[in-house]
Design a protein around this motif. Structure first.
Motif: not given
Length: 230
Positions: A88-90, A138-141, A146-149, A201-207
């Motif tokens: 229920e992302t809403e 990140l999969a839900t537009p 709403e995300l800044d980072v 869509y990620a700003d940072v990817i952490i392997p």
């Protein structure tokens, strides 16, 4: 200090200025996504410990799974819990809006063994930083906007599967065969359809998940800077 790149170039910088302006500033919203068992919670907990739990409103997307109490247990087990529609992302979006306005929210508490929300809720108070964690963040537009980072935690598929087995058996009351069947039927297909593509869509990817101390320290340093730490 190494700064975090941001999707629109400077949205996190604007949030940093707003946070430094005072109590009424709009919080910096950080999303931590990645596949099941990738190490999202490990990263999130490390951020909370480093930056300060008293300065971060922490919300897990998993808390917003829909209540399946209207279905028989057999039907509940057949549901695809790894599809975006299972959440229920809403309601989460409503809670984010309230936190940004400085209001307290009551986050659901989900019983994964029963596939139901309990009568309990978790009180989350507004803080200068809001940290949202979940495989589909990140999969839900609408949520992504709403995300800044935006952070994506990556790990090899075999490691993620082992962690998923351990978690679902030890923490969520599932048996081995049920977990394996769910992984093959829904977890892996949904990962390939929704989670893995959201990495772009990620700003940072952490392997290497929570073991990547360099990336973790970079993220924490940026958040501390946003809060005015020297």
């Amino acid at each position: 200090m190494m700064g975090l790149p941001c999707g629109d170039g400077d949205s996190a910088d604007r949030r940093q200025d707003e946070v430094l302006m005072g109590h009424d500033a709009i919080p910096l919203v950080v999303g931590v996504a990645g596949g099941t068992g990738a190490g999202k919670t490990t990263i999130s907990q490390a951020i909370l410990d480093d930056v300060g739990r008293d300065r971060i409103a922490y919300i897990q997307h998993d808390a917003y799974y829909r209540d399946l109490g209207h279905l028989t247990m057999a039907k509940r087990r057949e549901q695809n819990m790894d599809h975006p529609n299972a959440l229920e992302t809403e309601l989460l979006l409503e809670h984010l809006a309230l936190l940004k306005r400085g209001e307290v929210v009551r986050v659901p508490v989900y019983d994964f063994a029963a596939y139901r929300r309990t009568e309990q809720t978790t009180l989350v108070e507004p803080r200068p930083v809001i940290l949202v964690e979940g495989i589909l963040v990140l999969a839900t537009p609408e949520l992504r906007d709403e995300l800044d980072v935006k952070v994506y935690v990556d790990a090899d598929a075999d490691i993620r599967l082992i962690r998923r087995l351990q978690r679902d058996i030890l923490e969520r009351g599932r048996d081995l065969q049920t977990v394996i069947a769910q992984y093959l039927d829904t977890v892996r297909p949904m990962h390939l359809q929704f989670v893995e593509p959201s990495k772009r869509y990620a700003d940072v990817i952490i392997p290497e998940g929570g073991r990547n101390r360099v990336a973790l320290e970079m993220i924490c340093a940026r958040l501390r800077a946003s809060l005015g730490d020297g």
